[in-house]
Design an enzyme around this catalytic site. Structure first.
Site, PDB file in Angstrom:
ATOM      1  N   GLU A 280      -9.638  -2.042   5.150  1.00  0.00           N
ATOM      2  CA  GLU A 280     -10.251  -1.711   6.428  1.00  0.00           C
ATOM      3  C   GLU A 280     -11.492  -2.576   6.683  1.00  0.00           C
ATOM      4  O   GLU A 280     -12.010  -3.219   5.751  1.00  0.00           O
ATOM      5  CB  GLU A 280     -10.640  -0.219   6.432  1.00  0.00           C
ATOM      6  CG  GLU A 280      -9.449   0.734   6.308  1.00  0.00           C
ATOM      7  CD  GLU A 280      -8.614   0.863   7.582  1.00  0.00           C
ATOM      8  OE1 GLU A 280      -8.464  -0.120   8.329  1.00  0.00           O
ATOM      9  OE2 GLU A 280      -8.090   1.969   7.818  1.00  0.00           O
TER      10      GLU A 280
ATOM     11  N   ASP B 145       0.806  -1.223   0.000  1.00  0.00           N
ATOM     12  CA  ASP B 145       0.000   0.000   0.000  1.00  0.00           C
ATOM     13  C   ASP B 145       0.838   1.273   0.000  1.00  0.00           C
ATOM     14  O   ASP B 145       2.059   1.232   0.163  1.00  0.00           O
ATOM     15  CB  ASP B 145      -0.964  -0.008   1.206  1.00  0.00           C
ATOM     16  CG  ASP B 145      -0.320  -0.575   2.474  1.00  0.00           C
ATOM     17  OD1 ASP B 145       0.924  -0.520   2.590  1.00  0.00           O
ATOM     18  OD2 ASP B 145      -1.044  -1.071   3.336  1.00  0.00           O
TER      19      ASP B 145
HETATM   20  C1  F6R Z   1       1.506  -1.672   6.119  1.00  0.00           C
HETATM   21  C2  F6R Z   1       0.156  -2.199   6.201  1.00  0.00           C
HETATM   22  C3  F6R Z   1      -0.629  -2.237   7.465  1.00  0.00           C
HETATM   23  C4  F6R Z   1       0.201  -2.493   8.709  1.00  0.00           C
HETATM   24  C5  F6R Z   1      -0.677  -2.428   9.953  1.00  0.00           C
HETATM   25  C6  F6R Z   1       0.131  -2.614  11.222  1.00  0.00           C
HETATM   26  O1  F6R Z   1       1.990  -1.737   4.797  1.00  0.00           O
HETATM   27  O2  F6R Z   1      -0.354  -2.576   5.202  1.00  0.00           O
HETATM   28  O3  F6R Z   1      -1.612  -3.233   7.356  1.00  0.00           O
HETATM   29  O4  F6R Z   1       0.812  -3.735   8.621  1.00  0.00           O
HETATM   30  O5  F6R Z   1      -1.315  -1.198  10.007  1.00  0.00           O
HETATM   31  O6  F6R Z   1       1.008  -1.533  11.366  1.00  0.00           O
HETATM   32  P1  F6R Z   1       2.182  -1.583  12.426  1.00  0.00           P
HETATM   33  O7  F6R Z   1       3.067  -2.686  12.013  1.00  0.00           O
HETATM   34  O8  F6R Z   1       2.857  -0.241  12.317  1.00  0.00           O
HETATM   35  O9  F6R Z   1       1.537  -1.818  13.762  1.00  0.00           O
END
Ligand code: F6R
Length: 240
Positions: free
Chosen positions: A142, A67
């Site tokens: 989401e 993303d």
């Molecule tokens: C990142 C992504 C998100 C993150 C998720 C967790 O490319 O696609 O799905 O993996 O928001 O974020 P962190 O690892 O920062 O807690």
């Protein structure tokens, strides 16, 4: 689902990275699906260490990121393009021409969606690395996103924007939209490695593993994937 729970984060990252290193050693032209955020950072450090010690080469590897934010330039300090170059690509011998990150430029977004899906359908992802949002998102799919969706633009959940505000000066600076690979493309990866650490991920982790398969928890679809490995610490696994 293969669940791996670790006492020490360092061991967790080593073992998760081992899956990628083994794959690339056996298949030098492997196609990797990569993630941003905090969860994969320890894995990336292990990949860099292994490359520096001449245990693995990324020369022929192709990488697709999940993303990108919409509405900030790709050279913005918080763009995922910048993130990937800083934390991983610049430290490996991967060919940047073989690294793909969706472009979040609003002007060309409809064409970009088509371009990314075309690229994804031409490259089978061997291993997709994932984190999980506190709301159960994977990529930026989401809650409520249909499981069969492909690349699309998403309005970020208020919880996601709050969670990611730590990377920006202020909550208002966090982009409101993102472009993300769809759940259908994630599920097509031959192997999935998801990393979740810390207590704040515990309820999403429980819903992903023990809850019903429901778009309200996008990660719950992973229960249907034939080759998924979930790497947890005791805090994120505490409700299992
Ligand atoms: C990142 C992504 C998100 C993150 C998720 C967790 O490319 O696609 O799905 O993996 O928001 O974020 P962190 O690892 O920062 O807690």
């Amino acid at each position: 689902m293969n669940i791996h729970i670790f006492d020490h984060e360092e061991q967790l990252y080593k073992e998760a990275a081992r899956r990628i290193i083994d794959l690339v050693q056996d298949h030098p032209k492997a196609v990797l699906g990569l993630a941003t955020g905090s969860s994969p950072l320890g894995v990336y450090k292990e990949l860099i260490k292994s490359f520096q010690n001449h245990h693995v080469t990324f020369e022929q590897v192709t990488a697709f990121n999940l993303d990108e934010y919409v509405g900030i330039p790709s050279d913005h300090p918080q763009s995922y393009q910048t993130f990937m170059r800083n934390v991983l690509f610049h430290h490996l011998n991967i060919d940047l021409n073989n690294t793909y990150i969706p472009c979040g430029n609003k002007e060309i977004i409809e064409d970009e969606i088509k371009r990314y899906d075309k690229l994804l359908s031409a490259h089978a992802i061997d291993l997709q690395l994932l984190g999980i949002g506190t709301n159960g998102h994977i990529g930026f799919n989401e809650p409520g996103t249909p499981f069969d969706c492909l690349t699309h633009v998403v309005k970020l959940d208020s919880r996601t924007r709050k969670d990611n505000a730590r990377f920006f000066d202020h909550l208002d600076s966090v982009p409101t939209h993102a472009i993300t690979m769809g759940i259908d493309s994630i599920m097509k990866a031959k192997e999935i490695v998801l990393i979740a650490t810390g207590e704040k991920k515990a309820s999403a982790v429980k819903a992903m593993i023990r809850g019903p398969i429901d778009p309200i928890i996008p990660a719950s679809i992973l229960q249907k994937h034939p080759n998924v490995h979930i790497y947890l610490d005791h805090q994120s696994a505490k409700d299992l």
